[in-house]
Enzyme design. Sequence first.
Site, mmCIF file in Angstrom:
data_model
loop_
_atom_site.group_PDB
_atom_site.id
_atom_site.type_symbol
_atom_site.label_atom_id
_atom_site.label_comp_id
_atom_site.label_asym_id
_atom_site.label_seq_id
_atom_site.Cartn_x
_atom_site.Cartn_y
_atom_site.Cartn_z
ATOM 1 N N SER A 129 -9.995 -6.184 10.616
ATOM 2 C CA SER A 129 -11.240 -5.555 10.186
ATOM 3 C C SER A 129 -12.028 -6.605 9.416
ATOM 4 O O SER A 129 -11.557 -7.123 8.410
ATOM 5 C CB SER A 129 -10.943 -4.344 9.299
ATOM 6 O OG SER A 129 -12.103 -3.583 9.074
ATOM 7 N N ARG B 76 0.849 -1.194 0.000
ATOM 8 C CA ARG B 76 0.000 0.000 0.000
ATOM 9 C C ARG B 76 0.882 1.241 0.000
ATOM 10 O O ARG B 76 1.887 1.308 0.706
ATOM 11 C CB ARG B 76 -0.916 0.010 1.232
ATOM 12 C CG ARG B 76 -1.895 -1.159 1.249
ATOM 13 C CD ARG B 76 -2.832 -1.131 2.426
ATOM 14 N NE ARG B 76 -3.634 -2.349 2.475
ATOM 15 C CZ ARG B 76 -4.491 -2.645 3.448
ATOM 16 N NH1 ARG B 76 -4.662 -1.802 4.449
ATOM 17 N NH2 ARG B 76 -5.177 -3.778 3.425
ATOM 18 N N ARG C 79 2.422 1.143 10.182
ATOM 19 C CA ARG C 79 1.931 1.579 8.870
ATOM 20 C C ARG C 79 3.095 1.536 7.878
ATOM 21 O O ARG C 79 3.902 2.455 7.815
ATOM 22 C CB ARG C 79 1.362 2.994 8.983
ATOM 23 C CG ARG C 79 0.467 3.412 7.825
ATOM 24 C CD ARG C 79 -0.007 4.850 8.011
ATOM 25 N NE ARG C 79 -0.804 5.023 9.195
ATOM 26 C CZ ARG C 79 -2.124 4.845 9.243
ATOM 27 N NH1 ARG C 79 -2.781 4.517 8.167
ATOM 28 N NH2 ARG C 79 -2.784 5.039 10.380
ATOM 29 N N ARG D 63 1.452 -6.391 12.662
ATOM 30 C CA ARG D 63 0.860 -5.733 13.832
ATOM 31 C C ARG D 63 0.728 -6.715 14.993
ATOM 32 O O ARG D 63 0.794 -6.316 16.165
ATOM 33 C CB ARG D 63 -0.496 -5.127 13.474
ATOM 34 C CG ARG D 63 -0.384 -3.940 12.538
ATOM 35 C CD ARG D 63 -1.669 -3.139 12.455
ATOM 36 N NE ARG D 63 -1.506 -1.972 11.590
ATOM 37 C CZ ARG D 63 -2.343 -0.944 11.546
ATOM 38 N NH1 ARG D 63 -3.421 -0.932 12.326
ATOM 39 N NH2 ARG D 63 -2.127 0.074 10.737
ATOM 40 N N GLU E 236 -6.005 -0.992 15.790
ATOM 41 C CA GLU E 236 -6.627 -1.965 14.889
ATOM 42 C C GLU E 236 -5.644 -3.061 14.480
ATOM 43 O O GLU E 236 -4.512 -2.787 14.098
ATOM 44 C CB GLU E 236 -7.145 -1.261 13.632
ATOM 45 C CG GLU E 236 -7.779 -2.217 12.631
ATOM 46 C CD GLU E 236 -7.936 -1.610 11.248
ATOM 47 O OE1 GLU E 236 -8.003 -2.385 10.280
ATOM 48 O OE2 GLU E 236 -7.958 -0.369 11.135
#
Length: 424
Positions: free
Chosen positions: A350, A260, A275, A389, A347
């Site tokens: 999801s 990403r 991130r 994560r 987070e």
Amino acid sequence: MFDIKWIRENPADFDAGMARRGLEPQAESLIALDSERRDILSRSQEVQAERNKLSKEIGIAKREGRDASEIMTQVSQSKSQQAELEEQAKAKEAELENALMSLPNVPASDVPDGDDEDDNVEIRKWGDVPSFEFEAKEHFDIGEQLGQMDFETAAKISGSRFVILSGALARMERALAAYMLDLHTMKHDYTEVNPPALVKDNALYGTGQLPKFSEDLYRTEEGFWMIPTAEVPLTNMVANDIADESSLPRRYTAMTWCFRSEAGSAGKDTRGMIRQHQFSKVEMVSVVKPDESDAELERMTGCAEAVLQGLKLPYRVITLCTGDMGFSARRTFDIEVWLPGQDRYREISSCSTTGDFQARRMKARFRAEGEKKPQFVHTLNGSGLAVGRCLVAVLENYQQADGSVIVPEVLRPYMGGLEVITAN
């Protein structure tokens, strides 16, 4: 994507759904585009009917020995007129499709309204937040002091938002992925898949990343896109298919690298692994009948929670509000793991149901037993979990005063029995 026929019949409901997404009314302009398209097609059909009539007159004129050249000229002009109308109809259809493709899914009726993450609603918590007799460190400090997490060398090779893991931390990342895959395949009824990490345009259109979010993606010079999540190839495994009802539900899981660009994230999580441009993630995808999608979302969320429970990591589950949900989602549950170094939940998964939103875009259907007309399937996706994560969470929750890190019990068989990670 949406059924324009449904929008024509339910314009107020459609606009109400868009309003909950923070958008202006859309139904009137979409219906107008569709009306123009249908009017052009109707004129094309009228031209076709008139030409058929003229063609018959040519045959009659020839049989009677009359000159048919004028009628033949009219037929030729009719063909040109129809071809032009068909091109206009195609252009209008493309315009309508692009407009529909750019609109987000309508939230489920009981999804809480809100503008951003501050309006999300907590559902439940699990586990006890650890307390330390020392000041808890963030993962990057722990990893660097262990000598097994190197951002500086990664930056020399690739730039910012990359990391090099080595030794026991590299092995732990691999162990986490293996543990997740074993859990999902052996206990949760998912089929493991090793899908391509490069996909074509149509795959990203199908799951909703295109056309709106191209700036978040990486594209090769050959025109392939690097996947932002395994949701893309896994969900597209049913694209353009009509499945038998007996083959549903289908559940797939995969560990892939994800890529990403993190467009718009300047200044956010600039240090560490939260991130990054490249990261590993175990993804879950389900393809189900429409009446099973809500229950499947609860099930999928439970599968993701089971990973954290096995690792004994405290977390909470929240329902995302309308302003924080992803583009394709109809309903989303986020799982946030506790990070002692940051003193807050972050987070880590999801899980979303998209209803038939993705299925319409990729023409994924099933045929119920005894029925002739196929129906659209419902698709769901969820992180099970974000591996990097998860590594972050283990480091911060299992850190010790001397800088070492205890290896969670469920990971020890994957790490040759190692119980504690110490500095190199």
